[in-house]
Design a protein around this motif. Sequence first.
Motif, short mmCIF file in Angstrom:
data_model
loop_
_atom_site.label_atom_id
_atom_site.label_comp_id
_atom_site.label_asym_id
_atom_site.label_seq_id
_atom_site.Cartn_x
_atom_site.Cartn_y
_atom_site.Cartn_z
N ARG A 119 20.91 65.30 49.16
CA ARG A 119 22.25 65.68 49.60
C ARG A 119 23.33 65.17 48.65
NH1 ARG A 119 22.47 68.08 54.35
NH2 ARG A 119 20.67 67.95 55.74
N SER A 120 23.00 64.15 47.89
CA SER A 120 23.94 63.61 46.91
C SER A 120 23.18 63.37 45.61
CB SER A 120 24.54 62.29 47.41
OG SER A 120 25.18 61.60 46.36
N SER A 121 23.90 63.48 44.50
CA SER A 121 23.26 63.23 43.20
C SER A 121 23.35 61.76 42.81
CB SER A 121 23.93 64.09 42.12
OG SER A 121 25.28 63.72 41.94
N GLU A 122 23.80 60.89 43.70
CA GLU A 122 23.98 59.49 43.35
C GLU A 122 22.68 58.83 42.90
OE1 GLU A 122 26.96 56.93 45.49
OE2 GLU A 122 26.82 58.55 46.96
N GLY A 123 21.59 59.10 43.61
CA GLY A 123 20.31 58.52 43.24
C GLY A 123 19.82 59.03 41.90
N ILE A 124 20.01 60.34 41.67
CA ILE A 124 19.63 60.94 40.40
C ILE A 124 20.40 60.27 39.26
CG2 ILE A 124 19.55 63.08 39.06
CD1 ILE A 124 17.72 63.04 41.56
N ARG A 125 21.70 60.12 39.48
CA ARG A 125 22.55 59.50 38.46
C ARG A 125 22.14 58.04 38.23
NH1 ARG A 125 27.03 61.56 41.72
NH2 ARG A 125 27.78 59.41 41.88
N LEU A 126 21.82 57.33 39.31
CA LEU A 126 21.45 55.93 39.18
C LEU A 126 20.22 55.76 38.29
CD1 LEU A 126 21.73 52.95 39.91
CD2 LEU A 126 20.38 53.41 41.98
N LEU A 127 19.19 56.58 38.54
CA LEU A 127 17.99 56.47 37.71
C LEU A 127 18.31 56.80 36.26
CD1 LEU A 127 15.02 56.05 37.29
CD2 LEU A 127 14.58 58.36 38.15
N ASN A 128 19.11 57.83 36.06
CA ASN A 128 19.52 58.19 34.70
C ASN A 128 20.25 57.03 34.04
OD1 ASN A 128 19.84 59.86 32.46
ND2 ASN A 128 21.59 60.96 33.29
N GLU A 129 21.13 56.39 34.78
CA GLU A 129 21.96 55.32 34.22
C GLU A 129 21.15 54.05 33.95
OE1 GLU A 129 24.95 55.39 37.25
OE2 GLU A 129 25.54 57.42 36.66
N VAL A 130 20.13 53.82 34.76
CA VAL A 130 19.22 52.70 34.50
C VAL A 130 18.51 52.89 33.16
CG1 VAL A 130 17.04 51.66 35.24
CG2 VAL A 130 18.87 51.97 36.88
N ILE A 131 18.15 54.15 32.89
CA ILE A 131 17.50 54.46 31.61
C ILE A 131 18.50 54.38 30.46
CG2 ILE A 131 16.34 56.28 30.30
CD1 ILE A 131 15.20 57.29 32.99
N LEU A 132 19.67 54.98 30.65
CA LEU A 132 20.67 55.02 29.58
C LEU A 132 21.16 53.63 29.19
CD1 LEU A 132 22.82 57.99 30.91
CD2 LEU A 132 21.29 58.04 28.94
N SER A 133 21.28 52.75 30.17
CA SER A 133 21.76 51.40 29.91
C SER A 133 20.62 50.48 29.47
CB SER A 133 22.43 50.82 31.16
OG SER A 133 21.48 50.73 32.22
N ASN A 134 19.41 50.99 29.55
CA ASN A 134 18.20 50.22 29.24
C ASN A 134 18.02 49.04 30.18
OD1 ASN A 134 15.79 49.98 27.90
ND2 ASN A 134 16.63 49.12 26.02
N LEU B 137 31.72 52.09 34.66
CA LEU B 137 32.81 51.91 35.62
C LEU B 137 32.34 51.44 36.99
CD1 LEU B 137 34.78 55.18 34.74
CD2 LEU B 137 35.34 52.84 34.03
N ARG B 138 31.15 51.85 37.38
CA ARG B 138 30.67 51.51 38.72
C ARG B 138 29.70 50.33 38.73
NH1 ARG B 138 27.95 55.85 43.00
NH2 ARG B 138 27.90 54.44 44.80
N TYR B 139 28.83 50.26 37.71
CA TYR B 139 27.78 49.23 37.71
C TYR B 139 27.98 48.14 36.66
CZ TYR B 139 25.54 52.77 40.60
OH TYR B 139 25.27 53.69 41.59
N ASN B 140 28.99 48.31 35.80
CA ASN B 140 29.28 47.32 34.76
C ASN B 140 28.11 47.16 33.80
OD1 ASN B 140 31.09 45.54 33.52
ND2 ASN B 140 30.19 43.76 34.53
N TRP B 141 27.41 48.25 33.51
CA TRP B 141 26.36 48.26 32.51
C TRP B 141 26.91 48.82 31.20
CZ3 TRP B 141 22.63 51.12 36.33
CH2 TRP B 141 22.14 50.20 37.28
N THR B 142 26.17 48.59 30.14
CA THR B 142 26.54 49.10 28.82
C THR B 142 25.61 50.23 28.42
OG1 THR B 142 27.37 46.93 28.13
CG2 THR B 142 26.85 48.51 26.39
N TRP B 143 26.21 51.32 27.97
CA TRP B 143 25.41 52.46 27.50
C TRP B 143 24.74 52.07 26.18
CZ3 TRP B 143 27.83 57.70 25.47
CH2 TRP B 143 26.80 58.64 25.28
N GLU B 144 23.43 51.91 26.20
CA GLU B 144 22.67 51.54 25.01
C GLU B 144 22.17 52.82 24.35
OE1 GLU B 144 18.82 48.81 23.81
OE2 GLU B 144 20.19 48.10 25.38
N LEU B 145 22.84 53.25 23.33
CA LEU B 145 22.57 54.53 22.70
C LEU B 145 21.17 54.58 22.09
CD1 LEU B 145 25.95 55.21 20.85
CD2 LEU B 145 25.21 56.12 23.06
N ALA B 146 20.50 55.71 22.28
CA ALA B 146 19.25 55.95 21.59
C ALA B 146 19.57 56.34 20.15
CB ALA B 146 18.47 57.07 22.28
#
Length: 225
Positions: free
Chosen positions: A184-199, A50-59
């Motif tokens: 102070r925000s989990s945005e960076g944590i989420r971003l790194l997670n999402e970079v991995i999840l989307s490959n 929704l935010r980055y227009n990436w696709t969740w590439e399932l493991a």
Amino acid sequence: MKNLMKSILLAGLLVFPVIGHAWTFVGNAGNVVICKGQVVGFYDRFELDLRYNWTWELAQIELPNTTGTPDEVILAQAYLQRIEKLHPMLFATLKGYVDSFYSEVNFVKGYLPNVLDDAGVVVLPGKHCNLELLVVQKPIQYPKKSLYTVNQFYWKSLNSQDRAVAILHEVIYRVALTRGKAPRSSEGIRLLNEVILSNEVKNMTVYEFANLTRMVFTPQSSDQK
């Protein structure tokens, strides 16, 4: 005097669990998305689309899993394989945290109050959707030593893929804690997670990934005051 000391000790034991569960950290909440009263998944995997227009590439894992290790742990390990060559040290650290995740969880039967304003920018899939706390990460020593406090009902409502996403979120945040103050925000944590999840990592150089992790794990100047 003995009665007085006994009373003080008893009062301390009664108060201690409340202090231990005083969720005053920032940046340490993991959220599920609830739409029309139904748990639809862990937030990070919605945000990457929704935010980055990436696709969740399932493991993928081989089924049936006969190893005795929960599917979500194997899936989280599979996701982490995507960064092994880019950052071997971070990979090894995160893998160790994933392996020990279930030994450090306290599942609770009640709901976690939404007192952690750490989400930053949030994009939800519908008008009737909201975030609810799934996990709070904070060391607890008494009455049960644990690191992750997890809403049992929501956890059971997630499939193995969503649980793997939640585990990755928490172990990435754990690394951030070891590098300094909680973000102070989990945005960076989420971003790194999402970079991995989307490959998205497959398109990154070692230098680019190092810059990303430096941004995520280095406390901002406002955090260091």
